[in-house]
Design a protein around this motif. Structure first.
Motif, PDB file in Angstrom:
ATOM      1  N   VAL A  96     -36.225 -12.710 -35.654  1.00 56.32           N
ATOM      2  CA  VAL A  96     -36.864 -12.544 -34.334  1.00 56.32           C
ATOM      3  C   VAL A  96     -35.969 -12.884 -33.525  1.00 56.32           C
ATOM      4  CG1 VAL A  96     -38.859 -12.979 -32.933  1.00 56.32           C
ATOM      5  CG2 VAL A  96     -39.153 -12.811 -35.401  1.00 56.32           C
ATOM      6  N   LEU A  97     -35.861 -12.232 -32.255  1.00 55.77           N
ATOM      7  CA  LEU A  97     -35.148 -12.590 -31.041  1.00 55.77           C
ATOM      8  C   LEU A  97     -35.805 -12.268 -29.879  1.00 55.77           C
ATOM      9  CD1 LEU A  97     -32.645 -10.926 -32.866  1.00 55.77           C
ATOM     10  CD2 LEU A  97     -31.288 -12.875 -31.568  1.00 55.77           C
ATOM     11  N   HIS A  98     -35.661 -13.052 -28.987  1.00 50.48           N
ATOM     12  CA  HIS A  98     -36.205 -13.000 -27.436  1.00 50.48           C
ATOM     13  C   HIS A  98     -35.246 -12.956 -26.222  1.00 50.48           C
ATOM     14  CE1 HIS A  98     -40.348 -14.351 -29.344  1.00 50.48           C
ATOM     15  NE2 HIS A  98     -39.342 -14.957 -30.095  1.00 50.48           N
ATOM     16  N   THR A  99     -35.449 -12.132 -25.460  1.00 55.49           N
ATOM     17  CA  THR A  99     -34.496 -12.163 -24.323  1.00 55.49           C
ATOM     18  C   THR A  99     -35.322 -12.544 -22.925  1.00 55.49           C
ATOM     19  OG1 THR A  99     -34.578  -9.581 -23.587  1.00 55.49           O
ATOM     20  CG2 THR A  99     -33.264 -10.131 -25.334  1.00 55.49           C
ATOM     21  N   ARG A 100     -34.451 -12.897 -21.895  1.00 55.29           N
ATOM     22  CA  ARG A 100     -35.224 -13.305 -20.552  1.00 55.29           C
ATOM     23  C   ARG A 100     -33.981 -12.748 -19.766  1.00 55.29           C
ATOM     24  NH1 ARG A 100     -36.268 -19.727 -21.353  1.00 55.29           N
ATOM     25  NH2 ARG A 100     -34.173 -19.572 -21.401  1.00 55.29           N
ATOM     26  N   GLU A 101     -34.541 -12.010 -18.695  1.00 57.13           N
ATOM     27  CA  GLU A 101     -33.403 -11.695 -17.570  1.00 57.13           C
ATOM     28  C   GLU A 101     -33.656 -12.693 -16.361  1.00 57.13           C
ATOM     29  OE1 GLU A 101     -34.279  -7.867 -15.965  1.00 57.13           O
ATOM     30  OE2 GLU A 101     -33.020  -8.307 -14.009  1.00 57.13           O
ATOM     31  N   GLY A 102     -32.409 -13.081 -16.004  1.00 54.35           N
ATOM     32  CA  GLY A 102     -32.374 -14.295 -15.059  1.00 54.35           C
ATOM     33  C   GLY A 102     -31.118 -14.592 -14.764  1.00 54.35           C
ATOM     34  N   HIS A 103     -31.046 -15.744 -13.546  1.00 51.70           N
ATOM     35  CA  HIS A 103     -29.766 -15.877 -13.077  1.00 51.70           C
ATOM     36  C   HIS A 103     -29.559 -17.419 -12.869  1.00 51.70           C
ATOM     37  CE1 HIS A 103     -28.777 -11.787 -12.362  1.00 51.70           C
ATOM     38  NE2 HIS A 103     -29.839 -11.646 -12.371  1.00 51.70           N
ATOM     39  N   ARG A 104     -28.338 -17.910 -12.450  1.00 51.85           N
ATOM     40  CA  ARG A 104     -28.192 -19.393 -12.124  1.00 51.85           C
ATOM     41  C   ARG A 104     -28.684 -19.658 -10.941  1.00 51.85           C
ATOM     42  NH1 ARG A 104     -22.849 -21.451 -14.202  1.00 51.85           N
ATOM     43  NH2 ARG A 104     -22.216 -19.941 -15.587  1.00 51.85           N
ATOM     44  N   PRO A 105     -29.052 -20.976 -10.686  1.00 52.47           N
ATOM     45  CA  PRO A 105     -29.947 -21.261  -9.405  1.00 52.47           C
ATOM     46  C   PRO A 105     -29.028 -21.042  -8.247  1.00 52.47           C
ATOM     47  CG  PRO A 105     -30.058 -23.079 -11.176  1.00 52.47           C
ATOM     48  CD  PRO A 105     -29.215 -22.003 -11.806  1.00 52.47           C
ATOM     49  N   ASP A 106     -27.717 -21.001  -8.163  1.00 54.66           N
ATOM     50  CA  ASP A 106     -27.006 -20.545  -7.334  1.00 54.66           C
ATOM     51  C   ASP A 106     -26.644 -19.119  -7.182  1.00 54.66           C
ATOM     52  OD1 ASP A 106     -24.959 -20.116  -9.070  1.00 54.66           O
ATOM     53  OD2 ASP A 106     -23.669 -21.453  -8.485  1.00 54.66           O
ATOM     54  N   LEU A 107     -27.147 -18.325  -8.049  1.00 54.83           N
ATOM     55  CA  LEU A 107     -27.100 -16.801  -8.077  1.00 54.83           C
ATOM     56  C   LEU A 107     -25.689 -16.327  -7.915  1.00 54.83           C
ATOM     57  CD1 LEU A 107     -29.957 -16.117  -5.288  1.00 54.83           C
ATOM     58  CD2 LEU A 107     -30.095 -16.279  -7.447  1.00 54.83           C
ATOM     59  N   SER A 108     -24.697 -16.969  -8.475  1.00 55.54           N
ATOM     60  CA  SER A 108     -23.343 -16.623  -8.341  1.00 55.54           C
ATOM     61  C   SER A 108     -23.144 -15.736  -9.572  1.00 55.54           C
ATOM     62  CB  SER A 108     -22.396 -18.055  -8.518  1.00 55.54           C
ATOM     63  OG  SER A 108     -22.839 -18.546  -9.950  1.00 55.54           O
ATOM     64  N   ASP A 109     -24.283 -15.700 -10.405  1.00 51.78           N
ATOM     65  CA  ASP A 109     -23.751 -14.334 -11.535  1.00 51.78           C
ATOM     66  C   ASP A 109     -24.798 -13.276 -11.194  1.00 51.78           C
ATOM     67  OD1 ASP A 109     -26.321 -15.621 -11.696  1.00 51.78           O
ATOM     68  OD2 ASP A 109     -26.218 -16.078 -14.048  1.00 51.78           O
ATOM     69  N   LEU A 114     -36.879  -8.343 -35.134  1.00 54.57           N
ATOM     70  CA  LEU A 114     -37.724  -7.906 -34.051  1.00 54.57           C
ATOM     71  C   LEU A 114     -37.060  -8.550 -32.801  1.00 54.57           C
ATOM     72  CD1 LEU A 114     -40.639  -6.804 -33.094  1.00 54.57           C
ATOM     73  CD2 LEU A 114     -41.351  -9.128 -33.706  1.00 54.57           C
ATOM     74  N   VAL A 115     -36.933  -7.665 -31.758  1.00 55.01           N
ATOM     75  CA  VAL A 115     -36.385  -8.004 -30.597  1.00 55.01           C
ATOM     76  C   VAL A 115     -37.380  -7.876 -29.548  1.00 55.01           C
ATOM     77  CG1 VAL A 115     -34.495  -7.755 -29.089  1.00 55.01           C
ATOM     78  CG2 VAL A 115     -33.968  -7.376 -31.256  1.00 55.01           C
ATOM     79  N   PHE A 116     -37.941  -8.950 -28.834  1.00 52.94           N
ATOM     80  CA  PHE A 116     -38.729  -8.889 -27.862  1.00 52.94           C
ATOM     81  C   PHE A 116     -38.107  -8.819 -26.365  1.00 52.94           C
ATOM     82  CE2 PHE A 116     -43.114  -9.900 -30.038  1.00 52.94           C
ATOM     83  CZ  PHE A 116     -43.196  -8.494 -30.319  1.00 52.94           C
TER      84      PHE A 116
END
Ligand code: TIU
Length: 226
Positions: free
Chosen positions: A67-80, A20-22
């Motif tokens: 079960v796996l979960h994902t999150r969308e997000g970035h490093r604090p310096d936004l270099s990625d 299950l992928v959330f």
């Protein structure tokens, strides 16, 4: 082998080789005042997905499904964060201060997953940069190591991160099922169109089913669970 009553085909699966992928059940997307709402999303359509998702998650845990979960997000310096992504957002932008900390920045409250479907030990969180869960992540490696063949998708949003991830999975040879009531979109027509796109051409990206069909298929496996 078990079978889920689904559209446009019934899906055979083996619980040991299923996961299950959330996708991105993050506060920033689903709660009022977050990034999602600022993007113009009606968050009530996203919040609606959480109770059925919680039920499927409980049943998956009961039968010992991965079960796996994902999150969308970035490093604090936004270099990625690609400039093309940083400059888009309508009224709000990645990295700026939101009501739950910096928007889509790893470590901020808004970036994390809502309590109702929060991961427990043994359920990896895949931190991703983009909309797709496979791009620049170790998801494929984990699924390979676990011997996974079938993926059940829920999360937000239907037409962005869920659909992108499901397309990526389909291209990698996984059998995919979209849980129609465990996902929500920016508006009803996008949600319906995303479901229709999965089902077209005999299931070009997989199959779709409401969570009750999955729960019914898992129920008989509870007794035999490890
Ligand atoms: N734009 C939008 O509705 N969603 C995203 O950017 N991310 C996810 O779908 N998770």
């Amino acid at each position: 082998m078990s079978t889920i009553n689904a559209d446009p085909f019934d899906l055979d699966f083996d619980v040991a080789s299923s996961a299950l992928v959330f996708i991105d059940f993050q506060r920033d997307f689903v709660l009022p005042g977050g990034f999602g709402e600022e993007l113009g999303n009606d968050t009530s359509l996203l919040l609606k997905a959480i109770p059925p998702a919680k039920d499927v998650l409980a049943k998956a845990r009961e039968v010992g499904m991965h079960v796996l979960h994902t999150r969308e997000g970035h490093r604090p310096d936004l270099s990625d964060c690609p400039p093309a992504k940083l400059t888009r957002g309508g009224n709000t932008f990645i990295g700026t201060d939101g009501p739950m900390g910096r928007i889509l920045v790893r470590g901020s409250k808004g970036h994390d997953i809502v309590e109702d479907v929060y991961p427990i030990d043994g359920e990896p969180i895949i931190d991703k940069l983009g909309k797709g869960a496979f791009y620049q992540t170790d998801l494929h490696q984990i699924l390979f190591d676990w011997g996974i063949k079938t993926l059940f998708f829920g999360g937000v949003t239907t037409e962005v991160c869920v659909q992108t991830s499901m397309r990526e999975a389909n291209d990698r040879g996984f059998e995919c099922l979209l849980l129609t009531d465990c996902t929500g979109a920016t508006d009803k027509s996008n949600h319906e169109a995303a479901i229709k796109m999965v089902q077209m051409q005999g299931g070009v990206f997989g199959a779709t089913a409401p969570s009750i069909n999955v729960i019914r298929a898992l129920e008989p496996l509870v007794e035999a669970a490890p």
